[in-house]
Enzyme design. Structure first.
Site, PDB file in Angstrom:
ATOM      1  N   ASP A 291     -14.329  -9.078 -23.748  1.00 58.30           N
ATOM      2  CA  ASP A 291     -15.232 -10.154 -23.337  1.00 58.30           C
ATOM      3  C   ASP A 291     -16.665  -9.640 -23.481  1.00 58.30           C
ATOM      4  O   ASP A 291     -16.921  -8.451 -23.270  1.00 58.30           O
ATOM      5  CB  ASP A 291     -15.001 -10.521 -21.871  1.00 58.30           C
ATOM      6  CG  ASP A 291     -13.543 -10.814 -21.568  1.00 58.30           C
ATOM      7  OD1 ASP A 291     -12.879 -11.408 -22.427  1.00 58.30           O
ATOM      8  OD2 ASP A 291     -13.092 -10.442 -20.467  1.00 58.30           O
TER       9      ASP A 291
ATOM     10  N   ARG B 168     -12.110 -23.668 -21.239  1.00 58.95           N
ATOM     11  CA  ARG B 168     -12.353 -22.686 -20.179  1.00 58.95           C
ATOM     12  C   ARG B 168     -13.817 -22.596 -19.787  1.00 58.95           C
ATOM     13  O   ARG B 168     -14.431 -21.538 -19.890  1.00 58.95           O
ATOM     14  CB  ARG B 168     -11.841 -21.300 -20.579  1.00 58.95           C
ATOM     15  CG  ARG B 168     -10.358 -21.254 -20.876  1.00 58.95           C
ATOM     16  CD  ARG B 168      -9.901 -19.822 -21.104  1.00 58.95           C
ATOM     17  NE  ARG B 168      -8.459 -19.778 -21.367  1.00 58.95           N
ATOM     18  CZ  ARG B 168      -7.781 -18.676 -21.682  1.00 58.95           C
ATOM     19  NH1 ARG B 168      -8.417 -17.524 -21.792  1.00 58.95           N
ATOM     20  NH2 ARG B 168      -6.492 -18.711 -21.878  1.00 58.95           N
TER      21      ARG B 168
ATOM     22  N   ASP C 108     -15.660 -13.323 -18.387  1.00 56.96           N
ATOM     23  CA  ASP C 108     -14.423 -13.459 -17.621  1.00 56.96           C
ATOM     24  C   ASP C 108     -14.571 -12.786 -16.259  1.00 56.96           C
ATOM     25  O   ASP C 108     -15.153 -11.698 -16.151  1.00 56.96           O
ATOM     26  CB  ASP C 108     -13.239 -12.850 -18.372  1.00 56.96           C
ATOM     27  CG  ASP C 108     -12.696 -13.783 -19.459  1.00 56.96           C
ATOM     28  OD1 ASP C 108     -13.260 -14.871 -19.651  1.00 56.96           O
ATOM     29  OD2 ASP C 108     -11.717 -13.395 -20.126  1.00 56.96           O
TER      30      ASP C 108
ATOM     31  N   ASP D  21     -12.487 -12.606 -27.595  1.00 53.55           N
ATOM     32  CA  ASP D  21     -11.820 -12.877 -26.328  1.00 53.55           C
ATOM     33  C   ASP D  21     -12.752 -13.763 -25.495  1.00 53.55           C
ATOM     34  O   ASP D  21     -13.328 -14.707 -26.035  1.00 53.55           O
ATOM     35  CB  ASP D  21     -11.440 -11.540 -25.648  1.00 53.55           C
ATOM     36  CG  ASP D  21     -10.429 -11.721 -24.536  1.00 53.55           C
ATOM     37  OD1 ASP D  21      -9.732 -12.747 -24.512  1.00 53.55           O
ATOM     38  OD2 ASP D  21     -10.338 -10.848 -23.666  1.00 53.55           O
TER      39      ASP D  21
HETATM   40 CA    CA Z   1     -10.796 -11.523 -21.198  1.00 51.88          CA
HETATM   41 CA    CA Z   2      -6.649 -13.481 -25.566  1.00 55.69          CA
END
Ligand code: CA
Ligand code: CA
Length: 449
Positions: A222, A315, A265, A261
């Site tokens: 991330d 998301r 997060d 990714d």
């Molecule tokens: Ca992640």
């Molecule tokens: Ca993934």
């Protein structure tokens, strides 16, 4: 795939950067108020204002504001950044990022793979479903080699941020981190401000034939990852995949060779986080809050306010378990750089979301019923949300056609709501001027652009 160093940004300088001096020279007026931070004259020494979201709970979030001169670092490349982050001691530290830092530091994917025995062609040959099957994850020589190569990339691009740190971009320098992953792991009291995060790419995606019905290529990094992190304020940053978009990625075994990714997060029992005035654009899986349905009950309390989500597939966030406050964000569902909107906000695993006075700009290919998602256990309460300027009950619109309906009452009432505006009408235009990296002046005010 092309190495990170062989890609050149076409859109990185998407935001115009105005130093305070340039603003004065151009005869423009800086907005005469401190937009979000307490009124210390130096951006790097500002702290999260009182009541400004969940990160203001308890002891609040001060980052490295109190750093002494010996722990006030200015860094211009990856080696200097890594050195400042690893300076011993737990006293507050300030790290000022001047200009754009290439996290790969000139190393290419081929450099990381050299000597490990890994090659994509050999990997594809070893784990072709026709050879390896689909019942178990890859293991053996090529998977071991992939892990070894990945570890070498991780050593370069993952920057661990210790407790009591402020990581801040120097205004007017195009400050940011390209190709990196900033990790706040088991750390407390961290501020991340005024940084442009771009092109975080895994050179060595892992094939998992057991992920879903068709298998997936999964990537590790991330742009910013919070794991077991508490009291974090992410303010005025920009997150994007640009210049390498998912639409340009190849497919192997019939699945996209995904090098990206998350953008930001927040997982593994992280708690008390305020995500404020950031811009997220051209990305698919943008923000997880909670990485699994069993991630830390009683934590994952996060506030998102005054952020812009544009050209985001999904998301924004996907939230589990925690008490989440979403206010005054702008969601633009238009497809950008190939990133088509799937949904904006997902409430799962009993997530308790209060969404109020957010603005959605709905593109003609999307419907009001497609803004939310859930697994039937998550709740979204709130009021005052707008779609194209009209106050709209987005939860009712979703529930009218969804089989797994959102619950409409939550178990808490937000109290840490500094700056909450009880109208979403002006947000789209306002946030285009005031959110993201490159907007703040050295004094922490907002330069008009
Ligand atoms: Ca992640
Ligand atoms: Ca993934």
């Amino acid at each position: 795939m092309a190495s990170p160093t062989h890609r050149r940004s076409r859109a990185r300088r998407r935001t115009a950067l105005f130093s305070a001096a340039a603003v004065v020279a151009a005869g423009l007026a800086a907005v005469p108020f401190v937009t979000s931070a307490s009124a210390a004259a130096d951006l790097a020494r500002q702290t999260l204002p009182a009541r400004d979201g969940w990160a203001a709970a308890g002891s609040g979030t001060t980052g490295g504001a109190a750093a002494d001169a010996a722990r006030d670092f200015t860094v211009t490349n990856r080696a200097e950044l890594a050195k400042a982050l690893s300076a011993p001691g737990t006293a507050p530290r300030i790290i000022r990022v001047k200009g754009l830092i290439d996290a790969n530091g000139g190393s290419t994917c081929a450099d990381y793979a050299a000597g490990t025995g890994y090659s994509l062609s050999a990997y594809l040959k070893a784990y072709d479903p026709a050879v390896w099957g689909r019942s178990k994850k890859p293991s053996g020589t090529q998977e071991d080699a992939r892990k070894a190569a990945a570890a070498r990339q991780a050593k370069n691009i993952v920057f661990r941020v210790p407790s009591h740190t402020t990581l801040v971009g120097v205004p007017g320098t195009g400050a940011g981190i390209k190709g990196g992953s900033v990790a706040v792991q088991n750390a407390d009291n961290v501020i991340i401000r005024n940084l442009a995060f771009s092109a975080t790419e895994d050179c060595f995606p892992q094939w998992d034939p057991t992920d879903g019905s068709k298998g997936e290529w999964n990537s590790a990094y991330d742009s910013v990852t919070l794991r077991g992190a508490t009291h974090v304020w992410a303010d005025h940053n920009t997150f994007t995949d640009t210049p390498l978009h998912d639409s340009a990625l190849p497919a192997y075994f019939g699945r996209k060779y995904q090098v990206h990714d998350g953008a930001l997060d927040i997982t593994n029992g992280s708690d008390l986080v305020t995500v404020e005035r950031n811009v997220f654009y051209s990305h698919d899986k943008t923000m997880l809050i909670g990485s699994s349905d069993t991630d830390s009950v009683g934590k994952l309390r996060v506030t998102l306010h005054h952020n812009v989500f544009r050209g985001i597939t999904q998301r924004a966030p996907l939230a589990r378990i925690g008490q989440i406050h979403l206010y005054n964000n702008h969601y633009d569902t238009a497809k950008v750089n190939g990133y088509a909107h799937s949904y904006s906000v997902n409430a799962r695993a009993g997530a308790q979301i209060v969404a109020e006075y957010n603005a959605w700009t709905l593109s003609s290919d999307r419907k009001v019923s497609q803004l939310l998602s859930g697994d039937g256990t998550g709740a979204v309460a709130g009021r005052g949300n707008t779609v194209d300027g009209a106050v709209t009950d987005v939860v009712a619109a979703y529930n009218a056609s969804a089989s797994k309906k959102l619950k409409t009452t939550v178990n808490w009432t937000p109290a840490l709501t500094a700056g909450l505006q009880t109208s979403a009408a002006a947000l789209p235009a306002e946030l285009d001027r005031t959110a993201g990296a490159g907007v703040l002046t050295q004094q922490g005010t907002t330069a008009r652009r």
